[in-house]
Scaffold this motif. Structure first.
Motif, PDB file in Angstrom:
ATOM      1  N   VAL A 199      -7.870 -13.836   1.626  1.00 26.28           N
ATOM      2  CA  VAL A 199      -7.376 -14.667   0.522  1.00 26.28           C
ATOM      3  C   VAL A 199      -8.181 -14.422  -0.742  1.00 26.28           C
ATOM      4  O   VAL A 199      -7.631 -14.339  -1.854  1.00 26.28           O
ATOM      5  CB  VAL A 199      -7.410 -16.152   0.928  1.00 26.28           C
ATOM      6  N   GLY A 200      -9.512 -14.279  -0.599  1.00 23.47           N
ATOM      7  CA  GLY A 200     -10.348 -14.015  -1.766  1.00 23.47           C
ATOM      8  C   GLY A 200     -10.012 -12.697  -2.438  1.00 23.47           C
ATOM      9  O   GLY A 200      -9.941 -12.618  -3.671  1.00 23.47           O
ATOM     10  N   LEU A 201      -9.806 -11.646  -1.639  1.00 23.72           N
ATOM     11  CA  LEU A 201      -9.423 -10.353  -2.212  1.00 23.72           C
ATOM     12  C   LEU A 201      -8.053 -10.434  -2.889  1.00 23.72           C
ATOM     13  O   LEU A 201      -7.842  -9.825  -3.949  1.00 23.72           O
ATOM     14  CB  LEU A 201      -9.411  -9.281  -1.123  1.00 23.72           C
ATOM     15  N   ALA A 202      -7.131 -11.180  -2.291  1.00 23.41           N
ATOM     16  CA  ALA A 202      -5.805 -11.329  -2.905  1.00 23.41           C
ATOM     17  C   ALA A 202      -5.897 -12.057  -4.245  1.00 23.41           C
ATOM     18  O   ALA A 202      -5.261 -11.657  -5.233  1.00 23.41           O
ATOM     19  CB  ALA A 202      -4.873 -12.081  -1.952  1.00 23.41           C
ATOM     20  N   LEU A 203      -6.706 -13.107  -4.305  1.00 28.97           N
ATOM     21  CA  LEU A 203      -6.867 -13.830  -5.572  1.00 28.97           C
ATOM     22  C   LEU A 203      -7.573 -12.968  -6.616  1.00 28.97           C
ATOM     23  O   LEU A 203      -7.217 -13.006  -7.810  1.00 28.97           O
ATOM     24  CB  LEU A 203      -7.655 -15.120  -5.330  1.00 28.97           C
ATOM     25  N   ALA A 204      -8.574 -12.188  -6.174  1.00 28.72           N
ATOM     26  CA  ALA A 204      -9.256 -11.296  -7.115  1.00 28.72           C
ATOM     27  C   ALA A 204      -8.292 -10.241  -7.664  1.00 28.72           C
ATOM     28  O   ALA A 204      -8.320  -9.922  -8.862  1.00 28.72           O
ATOM     29  CB  ALA A 204     -10.447 -10.629  -6.421  1.00 28.72           C
ATOM     30  N   LEU A 205      -7.438  -9.692  -6.784  1.00 34.38           N
ATOM     31  CA  LEU A 205      -6.445  -8.716  -7.240  1.00 34.38           C
ATOM     32  C   LEU A 205      -5.457  -9.365  -8.207  1.00 34.38           C
ATOM     33  O   LEU A 205      -5.088  -8.757  -9.235  1.00 34.38           O
ATOM     34  CB  LEU A 205      -5.705  -8.138  -6.036  1.00 34.38           C
ATOM     35  N   LEU A 206      -5.029 -10.577  -7.914  1.00 39.47           N
ATOM     36  CA  LEU A 206      -4.101 -11.277  -8.805  1.00 39.47           C
ATOM     37  C   LEU A 206      -4.744 -11.521 -10.173  1.00 39.47           C
ATOM     38  O   LEU A 206      -4.094 -11.355 -11.214  1.00 39.47           O
ATOM     39  CB  LEU A 206      -3.691 -12.596  -8.162  1.00 39.47           C
ATOM     40  N   PHE A 207      -6.004 -11.890 -10.182  1.00 39.93           N
ATOM     41  CA  PHE A 207      -6.699 -12.108 -11.452  1.00 39.93           C
ATOM     42  C   PHE A 207      -6.816 -10.805 -12.234  1.00 39.93           C
ATOM     43  O   PHE A 207      -6.627 -10.780 -13.459  1.00 39.93           O
ATOM     44  CB  PHE A 207      -8.080 -12.698 -11.171  1.00 39.93           C
ATOM     45  N   ALA A 208      -7.133  -9.712 -11.535  1.00 41.79           N
ATOM     46  CA  ALA A 208      -7.237  -8.416 -12.209  1.00 41.79           C
ATOM     47  C   ALA A 208      -5.892  -7.983 -12.788  1.00 41.79           C
ATOM     48  O   ALA A 208      -5.820  -7.456 -13.906  1.00 41.79           O
ATOM     49  CB  ALA A 208      -7.771  -7.362 -11.236  1.00 41.79           C
ATOM     50  N   LEU A 209      -4.812  -8.203 -12.043  1.00 42.60           N
ATOM     51  CA  LEU A 209      -3.479  -7.866 -12.561  1.00 42.60           C
ATOM     52  C   LEU A 209      -3.120  -8.725 -13.763  1.00 42.60           C
ATOM     53  O   LEU A 209      -2.431  -8.265 -14.690  1.00 42.60           O
ATOM     54  CB  LEU A 209      -2.440  -8.036 -11.455  1.00 42.60           C
ATOM     55  N   ALA A 210      -3.562  -9.973 -13.769  1.00 41.84           N
ATOM     56  CA  ALA A 210      -3.312 -10.828 -14.927  1.00 41.84           C
ATOM     57  C   ALA A 210      -4.036 -10.303 -16.159  1.00 41.84           C
ATOM     58  O   ALA A 210      -3.496 -10.324 -17.276  1.00 41.84           O
ATOM     59  CB  ALA A 210      -3.750 -12.263 -14.610  1.00 41.84           C
ATOM     60  N   ILE A 211      -5.259  -9.831 -15.983  1.00 40.00           N
ATOM     61  CA  ILE A 211      -6.000  -9.262 -17.114  1.00 40.00           C
ATOM     62  C   ILE A 211      -5.297  -8.010 -17.640  1.00 40.00           C
ATOM     63  O   ILE A 211      -5.176  -7.802 -18.858  1.00 40.00           O
ATOM     64  CB  ILE A 211      -7.443  -8.950 -16.682  1.00 40.00           C
ATOM     65  N   VAL A 212      -4.810  -7.162 -16.710  1.00 34.31           N
ATOM     66  CA  VAL A 212      -4.096  -5.953 -17.137  1.00 34.31           C
ATOM     67  C   VAL A 212      -2.839  -6.323 -17.910  1.00 34.31           C
ATOM     68  O   VAL A 212      -2.530  -5.732 -18.959  1.00 34.31           O
ATOM     69  CB  VAL A 212      -3.751  -5.089 -15.906  1.00 34.31           C
ATOM     70  N   ALA A 213      -2.096  -7.306 -17.405  1.00 35.90           N
ATOM     71  CA  ALA A 213      -0.885  -7.735 -18.112  1.00 35.90           C
ATOM     72  C   ALA A 213      -1.226  -8.320 -19.480  1.00 35.90           C
ATOM     73  O   ALA A 213      -0.497  -8.111 -20.454  1.00 35.90           O
ATOM     74  CB  ALA A 213      -0.136  -8.766 -17.268  1.00 35.90           C
ATOM     75  N   PHE A 214      -2.331  -9.037 -19.568  1.00 32.60           N
ATOM     76  CA  PHE A 214      -2.761  -9.605 -20.852  1.00 32.60           C
ATOM     77  C   PHE A 214      -3.098  -8.507 -21.850  1.00 32.60           C
ATOM     78  O   PHE A 214      -2.698  -8.551 -23.024  1.00 32.60           O
ATOM     79  CB  PHE A 214      -3.963 -10.513 -20.619  1.00 32.60           C
ATOM     80  N   LEU A 215      -3.826  -7.490 -21.388  1.00 36.65           N
ATOM     81  CA  LEU A 215      -4.210  -6.408 -22.289  1.00 36.65           C
ATOM     82  C   LEU A 215      -3.016  -5.539 -22.677  1.00 36.65           C
ATOM     83  O   LEU A 215      -2.981  -4.983 -23.777  1.00 36.65           O
ATOM     84  CB  LEU A 215      -5.287  -5.545 -21.628  1.00 36.65           C
TER      85      LEU A 215
END
Length: 453
Positions: free
Chosen positions: A400-416
């Motif tokens: 679950v932690g890795l999934a949330l970390a990946l989701l956060f990273a994808l959110a940063i990519v989408a933001f940029l």
């Protein structure tokens, strides 16, 4: 007029027939049916092998790795039921080999009355008094922090000997008989005897060396146990890998991969959950089959402790399967999935718009991320998968932690990668001009007389 109306009606009918034929699903080509069959076959085989792979991996880890086994059983040293069972076991074994009259005769004359007086305070016969004294002192020892060291060292020695026995070596304290594997508990009893002497029971120093056998495995043919153990050791690492690869191959072979991925991931999760239910059912069967001389509470604690990492693996596969199925479903064309993606994109856009209005500038970072967004996304997904694969012993929380970390990273990519909000043009401030004096009145020009003819 009638001819024209007939032509219009014919055109309408042809259009309706064409629409109905377009809505009718086209017949699937034969090679699609073959691909679907083998895809389903591979996924089913992989899901069947998932529970077996989990058990094989656990067996190779617990039974084949001494450090892992010791790490697993160490909490049992603090379990009250196990402590009581150990105290009873040690007391019974020690008392079976104590010759009380001989021990008292071996004492010096001046020490004998003191020993009899100390044991007599407990009431009853000297034998029952000595048994109660040994049990109380042993219970104090197993409840003390020092017992954890004794327990750990003993289990390390026992596990090493058991591993030697099951792998075919006759060295060590394990004896292989016709249908039984037994462990000599003499090292454990010697440690307990030493602790009893330290606790004030000097008579324990006179106890002779005791050898007792503890049955670990009992089978009609011990060779089958050795063969099964060797097979599990050999397949412990590769069987779960083979199962996952079969599922992946089935998804890649499918015609509709997204839908198949959802079904395959849920199948893996279901297979893991079935294994978890089987472990719970087997626990009840195992405890009901115990002889009356075995403490059910202690046996239950030992069972739960030994399979706790197995249950962890079950939770990992179940969680991973559900998360993959959810991710595949959210990437599909269904209305709820489109709605969720729309909310995600709206949130990212709103955040980026707020940041742009606040004066944030990304410079060349934004265009770079927009250009290579697909590559960056796959790199992040591969990194999360590699972290999960190379994690020594992942848990459900790790997944679950890795999934949330990946989701956060994808959110940063989408933001940029979001296009910057266009700023409204700013009006240049006008410099106030000094008032101009009014133009002076001009004198009227003399009119030129028109010549008369």
């Amino acid at each position: 007029m009638a001819v024209g109306d007939s032509a219009d009606e014919l055109a309408v009918l042809r259009a309706r027939v064409a629409a109905l034929e377009a809505e009718k699903p086209a017949a699937r080509p034969p090679h699609h049916r073959v691909r679907s069959f083998f895809s389903a076959l591979l996924i089913v085989i992989g899901c069947i092998l998932i529970p077996l792979g989990i058990v094989a991996s656990w067996t190779a880890s617990i039974v084949g790795d001494t450090d892992r086994y010791v790490q697993t059983v160490t909490p049992l040293a603090s379990d009250p039921d196990v402590q009581a069972a150990v105290a009873n076991r040690v007391t019974n074994v020690v008392m079976e080999h104590i010759d009380l009259p001989a021990l008292l005769e071996g004492l010096a004359p001046e020490e004998r009355p003191l020993a009899e007086k100390a044991l007599g305070k407990l009431g009853g016969s000297l034998e029952s008094a000595l048994s109660s004294f040994v049990h109380d002192r042993t219970q104090d020892i197993v409840a003390s922090p020092a017992f954890e060291t004794i327990w750990t060292d003993a289990n390390r020695a026992i596990h090493t000997s058991l591993d030697r026995a099951l792998t075919g070596s006759d060295e060590g304290a394990v004896k292989i008989e016709t249908d039984t594997v037994t462990i000599d508990l003499a090292p454990v009893i010697e440690r307990v005897k030493a602790r009893l002497v330290e606790s004030g029971l000097d008579v324990a120093a006179k106890i002779p060396e005791i050898h007792t056998d503890f049955t670990v495995v009992k089978s009609d043919d011990i060779g089958k146990v050795k063969t099964a153990f060797s097979l599990l050791q050999a397949m412990g690492v590769w069987l779960p890998v083979i199962a996952v690869l079969l599922v992946v191959a089935g998804v890649l072979l499918a015609v509709k991969r997204r839908r198949t991925l959802v079904a395959a991931a849920l199948g893996v999760a279901f297979a893991a959950i079935v294994l978890g239910v089987a472990l719970t059912v087997f626990r009840t069967v195992y405890l009901n089959a115990l002889p009356a001389t075995v403490s059910p509470a202690a046996a239950g604690s030992v069972y739960d402790t030994l399979i706790r990492f197995l249950r962890t693996s079950v939770r990992v596969f179940a969680t991973l399967g559900i998360l993959i199925a959810l991710a595949a479903w959210l990437s599909g064309p269904s209305r709820p999935a489109v709605l969720v993606r729309g909310l995600w994109h709206s949130g990212i856009s709103a955040t980026r718009s707020t940041a742009d209005h606040a004066g944030m500038r990304l410079g060349p970072v934004g265009p770079f991320v927009r250009r290579y967004r697909t590559w960056i996304t796959w790199i992040l997904v591969a990194g999360a998968a590699a972290a999960l694969v190379f994690w020594s012993y992942p848990t459900g929380a790790v997944v679950v932690g890795l999934a949330l970390a990946l989701l956060f990273a994808l959110a940063i990519v989408a933001f940029l990668a979001e296009e910057p909000t266009e700023q409204p043009p700013t009006e240049k401030p006008t410099t106030p001009q000094p008032p101009q004096p009014p133009n002076p009145p001009q004198p009227p020009s003399p009119s030129t007389p028109t010549p008369q003819t």
